[in-house]
Scaffold this motif. Structure first.
Motif, PDB file in Angstrom:
ATOM      1  N   TYR A  16       0.854  -1.173   0.000  1.00  0.00           N
ATOM      2  CA  TYR A  16       0.000   0.000   0.000  1.00  0.00           C
ATOM      3  C   TYR A  16       0.894   1.227   0.000  1.00  0.00           C
ATOM      4  N   ILE A  17       0.489   2.221  -0.791  1.00  0.00           N
ATOM      5  CA  ILE A  17       1.226   3.467  -0.914  1.00  0.00           C
ATOM      6  C   ILE A  17       0.391   4.557  -0.260  1.00  0.00           C
ATOM      7  N   LEU A  18       0.937   5.159   0.794  1.00  0.00           N
ATOM      8  CA  LEU A  18       0.257   6.253   1.479  1.00  0.00           C
ATOM      9  C   LEU A  18       0.977   7.537   1.104  1.00  0.00           C
ATOM     10  N   PRO A  19       0.292   8.467   0.430  1.00  0.00           N
ATOM     11  CA  PRO A  19       0.928   9.720   0.027  1.00  0.00           C
ATOM     12  C   PRO A  19       1.053  10.652   1.228  1.00  0.00           C
ATOM     13  N   SER A  20       2.232  10.699   1.821  1.00  0.00           N
ATOM     14  CA  SER A  20       2.450  11.533   2.992  1.00  0.00           C
ATOM     15  C   SER A  20       2.436  13.011   2.613  1.00  0.00           C
ATOM     16  N   CYS A  21       3.164  13.372   1.577  1.00  0.00           N
ATOM     17  CA  CYS A  21       3.169  14.720   1.007  1.00  0.00           C
ATOM     18  C   CYS A  21       3.953  14.651  -0.297  1.00  0.00           C
TER      19      CYS A  21
END
Length: 66
Positions: A9-14
């Protein structure tokens, strides 16, 4: 994904960073979206936001938005 032997899973932090989690660690995928939305609302400025949702990368090469 290949190193962990699992989809991720890829969580877009910023715009400057992403968080990658093996899919085997995640129980509730909707919880990931809530985490991303909460962090965006509380910590990340509008100009640095990538998305309000997580994405799943499958080792087969497909990327799916949750």
């Amino acid at each position: 994904a290949d190193t962990k032997g699992a989809d991720i899973y890829i969580l877009p932090s910023c715009v400057h960073e992403l968080i990658l989690l093996p899919a085997t660690w995640i129980g509730d995928r909707q919880e990931l979206d809530e985490i991303v939305k909460d962090v965006n609302a509380c910590v990340v400025g509008p100009e640095d936001r990538l998305a309000d949702h997580a994405s799943r990368y499958e080792r087969s090469g497909d990327i799916r938005i949750i």
